[in-house]
Design an enzyme around this catalytic site. Structure first.
Site, PDB file in Angstrom:
ATOM      1  N   TYR A  26       0.920  -1.525   0.056  1.00 51.92           N
ATOM      2  CA  TYR A  26       0.214  -0.070  -0.007  1.00 51.92           C
ATOM      3  C   TYR A  26       1.416   1.445  -0.206  1.00 51.92           C
ATOM      4  O   TYR A  26       0.585   2.692  -1.203  1.00 51.92           O
ATOM      5  CB  TYR A  26      -0.765   0.080   1.090  1.00 51.92           C
ATOM      6  CG  TYR A  26      -1.428   1.218   0.846  1.00 51.92           C
ATOM      7  CD1 TYR A  26      -2.803   1.348   0.992  1.00 51.92           C
ATOM      8  CD2 TYR A  26      -1.509   1.756   2.101  1.00 51.92           C
ATOM      9  CE1 TYR A  26      -3.824   2.137   0.332  1.00 51.92           C
ATOM     10  CE2 TYR A  26      -2.908   3.172   2.241  1.00 51.92           C
ATOM     11  CZ  TYR A  26      -3.662   3.266   1.337  1.00 51.92           C
ATOM     12  OH  TYR A  26      -4.359   3.935   1.377  1.00 51.92           O
ATOM     13  N   GLU A  48     -12.276   3.991   4.528  1.00 44.89           N
ATOM     14  CA  GLU A  48     -11.677   5.232   5.765  1.00 44.89           C
ATOM     15  C   GLU A  48     -12.499   5.157   6.691  1.00 44.89           C
ATOM     16  O   GLU A  48     -13.070   5.085   8.070  1.00 44.89           O
ATOM     17  CB  GLU A  48     -11.940   6.680   5.187  1.00 44.89           C
ATOM     18  CG  GLU A  48     -10.461   6.751   4.393  1.00 44.89           C
ATOM     19  CD  GLU A  48      -8.920   6.639   4.980  1.00 44.89           C
ATOM     20  OE1 GLU A  48      -9.498   6.320   6.675  1.00 44.89           O
ATOM     21  OE2 GLU A  48      -8.079   6.491   4.454  1.00 44.89           O
ATOM     22  N   TRP A  56      -5.845   0.082  10.159  1.00 42.40           N
ATOM     23  CA  TRP A  56      -6.400   0.604   8.720  1.00 42.40           C
ATOM     24  C   TRP A  56      -5.340  -1.393   8.052  1.00 42.40           C
ATOM     25  O   TRP A  56      -6.057  -1.511   7.110  1.00 42.40           O
ATOM     26  CB  TRP A  56      -4.807   1.205   8.309  1.00 42.40           C
ATOM     27  CG  TRP A  56      -5.002   1.510   6.585  1.00 42.40           C
ATOM     28  CD1 TRP A  56      -4.059   1.049   5.804  1.00 42.40           C
ATOM     29  CD2 TRP A  56      -6.282   2.282   6.006  1.00 42.40           C
ATOM     30  NE1 TRP A  56      -4.990   1.493   4.698  1.00 42.40           N
ATOM     31  CE2 TRP A  56      -6.164   1.976   4.817  1.00 42.40           C
ATOM     32  CE3 TRP A  56      -7.717   2.082   6.222  1.00 42.40           C
ATOM     33  CZ2 TRP A  56      -7.245   2.252   3.448  1.00 42.40           C
ATOM     34  CZ3 TRP A  56      -8.359   2.659   6.033  1.00 42.40           C
ATOM     35  CH2 TRP A  56      -8.345   2.729   4.234  1.00 42.40           C
TER      36      TRP A  56
END
Length: 203
Positions: A26, A48, A56
């Site tokens: 990522y 989100e 995350w």
């Protein structure tokens, strides 16, 4: 983006990138690289929202399941979801089963369609809040959790009908979409991202 624990590494990348393989991919290929496609922007907003209160890395590891569950975040498809779909998704162990977050994702798709029907773009709405450049962060402590522009973006998204957005999640969204480049000054990915940002036609 709430990242996991950092660990020391001789690699000059941002320290959080070394916490997991998913973070590394990522960090290197997505974080900070500019995005202008409404479908991808919708996906980032929804993810989100699902990340709220979680790490995350949890979202990254469930990302393919989210894409399957939410029809690859095609706004026109997700906007058609009803209570039967919400009930179905609440039984899906592969995603985050939170009724408010699931309903917010559907509301976000509908809000995206309303923008498009009015001849506007979700990506443009976000990029209209791009802040002025600041010196590159030297350490993770130099990276803010929110800025006035992210608070303004959160207010505008809420006004348009988007859910689970606040100043902090909106700043994470800005990082994700490339509105800001928060790769550390010595990170080798930073100049790649900045080069893409400089050549990126704002929507």
């Amino acid at each position: 983006m709430a990242v996991g624990a950092e660990r020391e590494s001789p690699d000059p990348r941002c320290p959080w990138a070394h916490s997991a393989d998913e973070y590394l991919a990522y960090h290197d290929h997505e974080w900070g690289r500019p995005v202008a496609d409404d479908r991808l922007v919708l996906e980032r907003i929804c993810l989100e929202g699902f990340q709220s209160g979680l790490s995350w890395i949890t979202i990254l590891r469930k990302r393919s399941a989210f894409r399957r569950a939410f029809r690859d975040f095609e706004p026109a498809l997700v906007a058609q979801f009803g209570e039967r779909d919400v009930s179905r998704l609440l039984q899906d162990r592969a995603i985050v089963r939170h009724p408010g977050k699931i309903r917010a994702a559907v509301a976000n798709a509908r809000a995206t369609l309303r923008l498009q029907d009015a001849g506007q773009s979700l990506a443009k709405l976000c990029w209209d809040h791009e802040p002025a450049p600041v010196p590159p962060p030297r350490t993770m402590a130099d990276i803010p959790q929110s800025i006035p522009e992210s608070a303004a973006l959160a207010r505008e998204l809420k006004r348009r009908g988007f859910g689970f957005v606040g100043a902090v999640s909106a700043y994470s969204l800005m990082q994700s979409l490339g509105l800001v480049n928060d790769h550390l000054a010595d990170c080798p990915v930073r100049p790649q991202v900045e080069h893409q940002r400089q050549g990126f036609p704002r929507p």
